[in-house]
Scaffold this motif. Sequence first.
Motif, PDB file in Angstrom:
ATOM      1  N   SER A 188       0.852  -1.192   0.000  1.00 50.22           N
ATOM      2  CA  SER A 188       0.000   0.000   0.000  1.00 50.22           C
ATOM      3  C   SER A 188       0.880   1.231   0.000  1.00 50.22           C
ATOM      4  CB  SER A 188      -0.935   0.016   1.214  1.00 50.22           C
ATOM      5  OG  SER A 188      -0.185   0.082   2.419  1.00 50.22           O
ATOM      6  N   ASP A 189       0.358   2.342  -0.511  1.00 47.18           N
ATOM      7  CA  ASP A 189       1.110   3.598  -0.556  1.00 47.18           C
ATOM      8  C   ASP A 189       0.106   4.744  -0.626  1.00 47.18           C
ATOM      9  OD1 ASP A 189       2.687   5.804  -1.026  1.00 47.18           O
ATOM     10  OD2 ASP A 189       3.956   4.834  -2.528  1.00 47.18           O
ATOM     11  N   ASP A 190      -0.151   5.379   0.521  1.00 43.14           N
ATOM     12  CA  ASP A 190      -1.134   6.448   0.601  1.00 43.14           C
ATOM     13  C   ASP A 190      -0.694   7.726  -0.105  1.00 43.14           C
ATOM     14  OD1 ASP A 190      -2.723   4.764   2.076  1.00 43.14           O
ATOM     15  OD2 ASP A 190      -2.084   5.555   4.022  1.00 43.14           O
ATOM     16  N   SER A 191       0.581   7.802  -0.481  1.00 47.07           N
ATOM     17  CA  SER A 191       1.056   9.013  -1.149  1.00 47.07           C
ATOM     18  C   SER A 191       0.619   9.065  -2.614  1.00 47.07           C
ATOM     19  CB  SER A 191       2.590   9.099  -1.063  1.00 47.07           C
ATOM     20  OG  SER A 191       3.203   8.099  -1.873  1.00 47.07           O
ATOM     21  N   ILE A 192       0.160   7.950  -3.155  1.00 45.22           N
ATOM     22  CA  ILE A 192      -0.313   7.908  -4.541  1.00 45.22           C
ATOM     23  C   ILE A 192      -1.779   8.339  -4.546  1.00 45.22           C
ATOM     24  CG2 ILE A 192      -0.641   6.486  -6.599  1.00 45.22           C
ATOM     25  CD1 ILE A 192       1.464   4.560  -5.408  1.00 45.22           C
ATOM     26  N   THR A 193      -2.062   9.525  -5.031  1.00 47.51           N
ATOM     27  CA  THR A 193      -3.427  10.077  -4.979  1.00 47.51           C
ATOM     28  C   THR A 193      -4.056  10.263  -6.356  1.00 47.51           C
ATOM     29  OG1 THR A 193      -2.521  12.327  -4.914  1.00 47.51           O
ATOM     30  CG2 THR A 193      -2.982  11.255  -2.796  1.00 47.51           C
ATOM     31  N   ASP A 194      -3.260  10.320  -7.413  1.00 45.71           N
ATOM     32  CA  ASP A 194      -3.808  10.476  -8.752  1.00 45.71           C
ATOM     33  C   ASP A 194      -4.591   9.226  -9.142  1.00 45.71           C
ATOM     34  OD1 ASP A 194      -3.750  11.939 -11.481  1.00 45.71           O
ATOM     35  OD2 ASP A 194      -3.061   9.905 -11.965  1.00 45.71           O
ATOM     36  N   GLN A 195      -5.836   9.399  -9.615  1.00 44.42           N
ATOM     37  CA  GLN A 195      -6.698   8.259  -9.897  1.00 44.42           C
ATOM     38  C   GLN A 195      -6.142   7.366 -11.003  1.00 44.42           C
ATOM     39  OE1 GLN A 195     -10.819   9.190 -10.520  1.00 44.42           O
ATOM     40  NE2 GLN A 195     -11.171   9.675  -8.377  1.00 44.42           N
ATOM     41  N   LYS A 196      -5.580   7.956 -12.051  1.00 46.47           N
ATOM     42  CA  LYS A 196      -5.019   7.155 -13.135  1.00 46.47           C
ATOM     43  C   LYS A 196      -3.821   6.348 -12.649  1.00 46.47           C
ATOM     44  CE  LYS A 196      -6.518  10.024 -17.032  1.00 46.47           C
ATOM     45  NZ  LYS A 196      -6.073  10.817 -18.209  1.00 46.47           N
ATOM     46  N   GLU A 197      -3.019   6.968 -11.804  1.00 42.87           N
ATOM     47  CA  GLU A 197      -1.857   6.272 -11.271  1.00 42.87           C
ATOM     48  C   GLU A 197      -2.279   5.145 -10.325  1.00 42.87           C
ATOM     49  OE1 GLU A 197       2.357   5.756 -11.133  1.00 42.87           O
ATOM     50  OE2 GLU A 197       0.975   6.804 -12.476  1.00 42.87           O
ATOM     51  N   ARG A 198      -3.324   5.421  -9.531  1.00 43.92           N
ATOM     52  CA  ARG A 198      -3.830   4.383  -8.619  1.00 43.92           C
ATOM     53  C   ARG A 198      -4.388   3.205  -9.410  1.00 43.92           C
ATOM     54  NH1 ARG A 198      -3.628   5.584  -3.488  1.00 43.92           N
ATOM     55  NH2 ARG A 198      -4.849   3.743  -2.969  1.00 43.92           N
ATOM     56  N   ALA A 199      -5.111   3.497 -10.495  1.00 41.47           N
ATOM     57  CA  ALA A 199      -5.653   2.416 -11.331  1.00 41.47           C
ATOM     58  C   ALA A 199      -4.530   1.592 -11.937  1.00 41.47           C
ATOM     59  CB  ALA A 199      -6.541   2.999 -12.428  1.00 41.47           C
ATOM     60  N   LYS A 200      -3.455   2.268 -12.317  1.00 45.94           N
ATOM     61  CA  LYS A 200      -2.312   1.581 -12.924  1.00 45.94           C
ATOM     62  C   LYS A 200      -1.597   0.690 -11.914  1.00 45.94           C
ATOM     63  CE  LYS A 200       2.080   2.561 -15.270  1.00 45.94           C
ATOM     64  NZ  LYS A 200       2.984   3.639 -15.763  1.00 45.94           N
ATOM     65  N   ILE A 201      -1.415   1.189 -10.691  1.00 43.55           N
ATOM     66  CA  ILE A 201      -0.632   0.472  -9.692  1.00 43.55           C
ATOM     67  C   ILE A 201      -1.467  -0.534  -8.911  1.00 43.55           C
ATOM     68  CG2 ILE A 201       0.684   0.754  -7.546  1.00 43.55           C
ATOM     69  CD1 ILE A 201       1.694   3.407  -8.686  1.00 43.55           C
ATOM     70  N   PHE A 202      -2.678  -0.112  -8.513  1.00 41.85           N
ATOM     71  CA  PHE A 202      -3.505  -0.956  -7.646  1.00 41.85           C
ATOM     72  C   PHE A 202      -4.587  -1.728  -8.395  1.00 41.85           C
ATOM     73  CE2 PHE A 202      -1.961   2.409  -4.766  1.00 41.85           C
ATOM     74  CZ  PHE A 202      -1.327   1.621  -3.825  1.00 41.85           C
ATOM     75  N   GLY A 203      -4.722  -1.471  -9.704  1.00 43.95           N
ATOM     76  CA  GLY A 203      -5.709  -2.201 -10.485  1.00 43.95           C
ATOM     77  C   GLY A 203      -7.052  -1.528 -10.571  1.00 43.95           C
ATOM     78  N   GLN A 204      -7.304  -0.540  -9.710  1.00 46.44           N
ATOM     79  CA  GLN A 204      -8.563   0.201  -9.715  1.00 46.44           C
ATOM     80  C   GLN A 204      -8.330   1.515  -8.972  1.00 46.44           C
ATOM     81  OE1 GLN A 204     -12.061  -2.292  -9.439  1.00 46.44           O
ATOM     82  NE2 GLN A 204     -13.102  -0.778  -8.155  1.00 46.44           N
ATOM     83  N   TYR A 205      -8.981   2.571  -9.424  1.00 45.07           N
ATOM     84  CA  TYR A 205      -8.694   3.904  -8.885  1.00 45.07           C
ATOM     85  C   TYR A 205      -9.054   4.063  -7.420  1.00 45.07           C
ATOM     86  CZ  TYR A 205     -13.710   4.847  -9.357  1.00 45.07           C
ATOM     87  OH  TYR A 205     -15.078   4.797  -9.243  1.00 45.07           O
TER      88      TYR A 205
END
Length: 256
Positions: A188-205
């Motif tokens: 997990s990484d709470d510093s990632i807040t951009d929705q597109k980046e979250r979708a890319k890294i976590f699989g869903q925004y």
Amino acid sequence: MKKLFKLILNTIPRPILIRLSYLARPLLAFILQGNKFTDPIDGRSFKMFLPYGYGTQRNNVLSPSTLSLERHRLLWLYLNDKTDFFTSNEKKKVLHFAPEQAFYKLFRNQKNIDYTTTDLFSPLADVKADICNLPFEDNSYDTIFCNHVLEHIPDDTKAMQELLRVLKKGGMAILQIPQELARATTFSDDSITDQKERAKIFGQYDHVRIYGRDYFDKLRSIGFKVVEEDYTNKISPELVEKYCLAKGEIIPVCFK
């Protein structure tokens, strides 16, 4: 079609998407009818399943008739083949978090269960509730379904504790999550807040973590007895392909 579905998933709020899907489902099922793939939940067959995914889209995974995904069809097979969930003569109390359309009417119409749905936002929820502060008494439910919910919850430890609290002694909870079995520990990484980046890294925004193999041990640390059910390896490869299942997906079957 893949680009269209990706755009729809990432732009339309989920409660609205649920309502719209009721209108689209009969048309999609009619257009795509065939005999290559079968949805075991309703037995209907199609020439293809629909693509699905917020980040990378998967082909042939969304059933046009029940809107089930791989995990829903796998869970239905497990419940139908290995439990008395559909056949028990003893009425059971069932709590279903974020109820999936693939199961909602099916479970609601079952005579052998007392069925309650809960969620903060879903239009299908009977009780609007926070999973970290549930309004139910201790030891209330024989069966709990909480599938693809915990990855959205910042304090998943508290959520797991609440699930254990409201489950009856001897009760069963199915707690499916998106999981990378090649990953030893949850990320997990709470510093990632951009929705597109979250979708890319976590699989869903709107996911807050990627669960690894340590997920099962975390459930055990909360107090659950956990069976890591590798059910696709108990089904013939031909049926895994025909039902469009995800080979190797583990069902976390938890007991109190």
